[in-house]
Enzyme design. Structure first.
Site, mmCIF file in Angstrom:
data_model
loop_
_atom_site.group_PDB
_atom_site.id
_atom_site.type_symbol
_atom_site.label_atom_id
_atom_site.label_comp_id
_atom_site.label_asym_id
_atom_site.label_seq_id
_atom_site.Cartn_x
_atom_site.Cartn_y
_atom_site.Cartn_z
ATOM 1 N N SER A 1 0.821 -1.198 0.166
ATOM 2 C CA SER A 1 -0.031 0.090 -0.063
ATOM 3 C C SER A 1 1.114 1.252 -0.108
ATOM 4 O O SER A 1 2.072 1.149 0.656
ATOM 5 C CB SER A 1 -0.802 -0.228 1.102
ATOM 6 O OG SER A 1 -1.452 1.259 1.379
ATOM 7 N N GLU B 1 -2.680 -12.512 -7.564
ATOM 8 C CA GLU B 1 -3.383 -11.277 -8.380
ATOM 9 C C GLU B 1 -3.035 -11.394 -9.767
ATOM 10 O O GLU B 1 -3.809 -11.204 -10.706
ATOM 11 C CB GLU B 1 -3.328 -9.917 -7.728
ATOM 12 C CG GLU B 1 -4.010 -10.125 -6.384
ATOM 13 C CD GLU B 1 -3.668 -8.559 -5.515
ATOM 14 O OE1 GLU B 1 -4.366 -8.422 -4.447
ATOM 15 O OE2 GLU B 1 -2.880 -8.029 -5.992
#
Length: 450
Positions: free
Chosen positions: A312, A325
């Site tokens: 993040s 992902e």
């Protein structure tokens, strides 16, 4: 301003960049199709080089082409196959549907190189394209390039993933966890058993791909324009395939029906379908890993995937499951490619399919994307994840679904009552079962539920 030279084709004269190895037909196509900026893949250009090399040698052996000219073409085509001149293939994927522009691009580049080597003109059509048509060259290049990428990249990647899964399956064979159906708690199983399901998916995916190969090895070369073989010597297709088989070590052979080989792309559609199934398997495994890794506090937290990068830009310490992902995105792309290939495969009109370049592009993209994603998943996720044993044991101890094992003894209705009370009170199922049924406890003081 870039200097230029004048080239000629059947439509007249045209300025071509002085440094370009291509000629007038390539230049016309370059100007006609400024659509996407996407170029034909390296694997496809390699296949074209191999085709032109084998065609020249075959024509010479059949007495159709001067031996010196053939040797010059073979040398130039070899350079194209090994990637020495990739910058000389500037054409957009979205071009004439037969791929004629790209076939002529190869013919012109190879003719230019061969002429320089030989010291006299080599003609792109009369010599490099002898006994060929774009209508059999491009379908042959699709089969050849797909076969090479499948054998050299994707099948080894699947084998690597199967190897890693089998190893982790052995290592984690005794680790018991809560099973899940509908994303809800279900009966337990071992992590090894769970991984065995993934391994089996990959093994079946490999088997599906290998089952396509007999049709993939059947080539259109020799059918020329419409499947009749006009302007090719009798036996050219068979001799060409023998030369290509010798060069690659792969048992290519001529199609049993050139009319099918030119007018349809059913084998490409079949291969794409098998790739789609593999992509679906990849998506399932990737999403399972994401769920198992979720949290680590508010999610399942069953495993910890390797920490590869900060997760993040605003939340310090956050780490995301980036490899699963990425793998899931690859799966989505491959599924989308299959839709395009399906539509393109249905676009055969009479004696020719007219969406060949996009079939080639998407098929090769799917093959290479899957190869990369499967290796990444094996080496950067599955190989190194750790098991959070305490989290697994705690969830398993509180799982009311374990009462299912008592159904043969106490019946479904009483089992449901035990499960409801265990849910409501947040107590281990063994305690509730012993309390309500009076079943004996095992040596650890809990009721004997396996």
């Amino acid at each position: 301003m870039t200097s230029s030279r004048i080239e000629r084709d059947s439509m007249g004269e045209l300025e071509v960049p002085a440094e370009a190895l291509w000629g007038a037909q390539t230049e016309r196509a370059r100007r006609n199709f400024p659509i996407s900026g996407l170029r034909m893949p390296r694997a496809f250009i390699r296949a074209l080089g191999l085709i032109k090399r084998c065609a020249a040698g075959t024509n010479a052996r059949l007495g159709l082409l001067d031996a010196e000219v053939a040797r010059a073409i073979e040398a130039a085509a070899g350079e194209v196959a090994q990637g020495d001149h990739d910058s000389q293939f500037p054409l957009d994927v979205f071009q004439t549907g037969s791929g004629t522009s790209t076939n002529m691009n190869a013919n012109e580049v190879i003719a230019h190189l061969a002429s320089a080597r030989l010291g006299r003109p080599v003609h792109p059509n009369d010599h490099v394209n002898m006994s060929q048509s774009s209508n059999d060259v491009i379908p042959t290049a699709i089969h050849l390039s797909a076969t090479l990428v499948l054998r050299e990249e994707l099948l080894p990647a699947i084998a690597r993933l199967i190897e890693v899964l089998a190893r982790r399956e052995r290592e984690l064979g005794a680790v018991v966890k809560t099973g899940r159906t509908h994303l809800m708690d279900a009966m337990p199983l071992t992590l090894g058993q769970e991984l065995s399901g993934w391994r089996s998916q990959m093994e079946h995916g490999r088997a599906r791909l290998m089952a396509v190969e007999p049709r993939l090895l059947a080539l259109a070369q020799g059918g020329t324009a419409v499947g009749t073989g006009i302007n090719a010597a009798p036996g050219f297709g068979t001799a060409f395939c023998a030369a290509l088989a010798t060069l690659t070590g792969i048992p290519f052979g001529p199609s049993s029906n050139y009319f099918e080989a030119l007018s349809s792309q059913d084998t490409a559609v079949e291969l794409s379908g098998a790739l789609k199934v593999l992509a679906v398997s990849l998506m399932k495994i990737a999403n399972d890993l994401r769920w198992m890794n979720s949290g680590p506090l508010a999610g399942l937290g069953e495993i910890s995937l390797p920490a590869l990068q900060p997760g993040s830009s605003i939340m310090p310490g956050k780490v995301n499951p980036v490899v699963p992902e990425a793998a899931a995105m690859v799966a989505a792309q491959v599924i989308g490619n299959d839709a395009t290939i399906t539509i393109a495969g249905a676009s055969g009109n009479f004696q020719l399919n007219v969406m060949l370049p996009v079939i080639a592009y998407d098929l090769l993209e799917s093959l290479r994307l899957l190869a990369g994603a499967l290796r990444l998943l094996a080496d950067r996720a599955l190989s190194g994840f750790t098991v959070n044993g305490g989290r697994l044991a705690g969830a398993l101890e509180r799982n009311p679904i374990l009462v299912t094992a008592l159904n043969p003894v106490i019946g479904y209705e009483k089992g449901a009552a035990i499960a409801k009370q265990a849910y409501a009170e947040g107590r281990p199922i063994r305690e509730i079962a012993q309390q309500l049924t009076g079943l004996p406890a095992n040596n650890s003081g809990t009721c004997s539920i396996r």
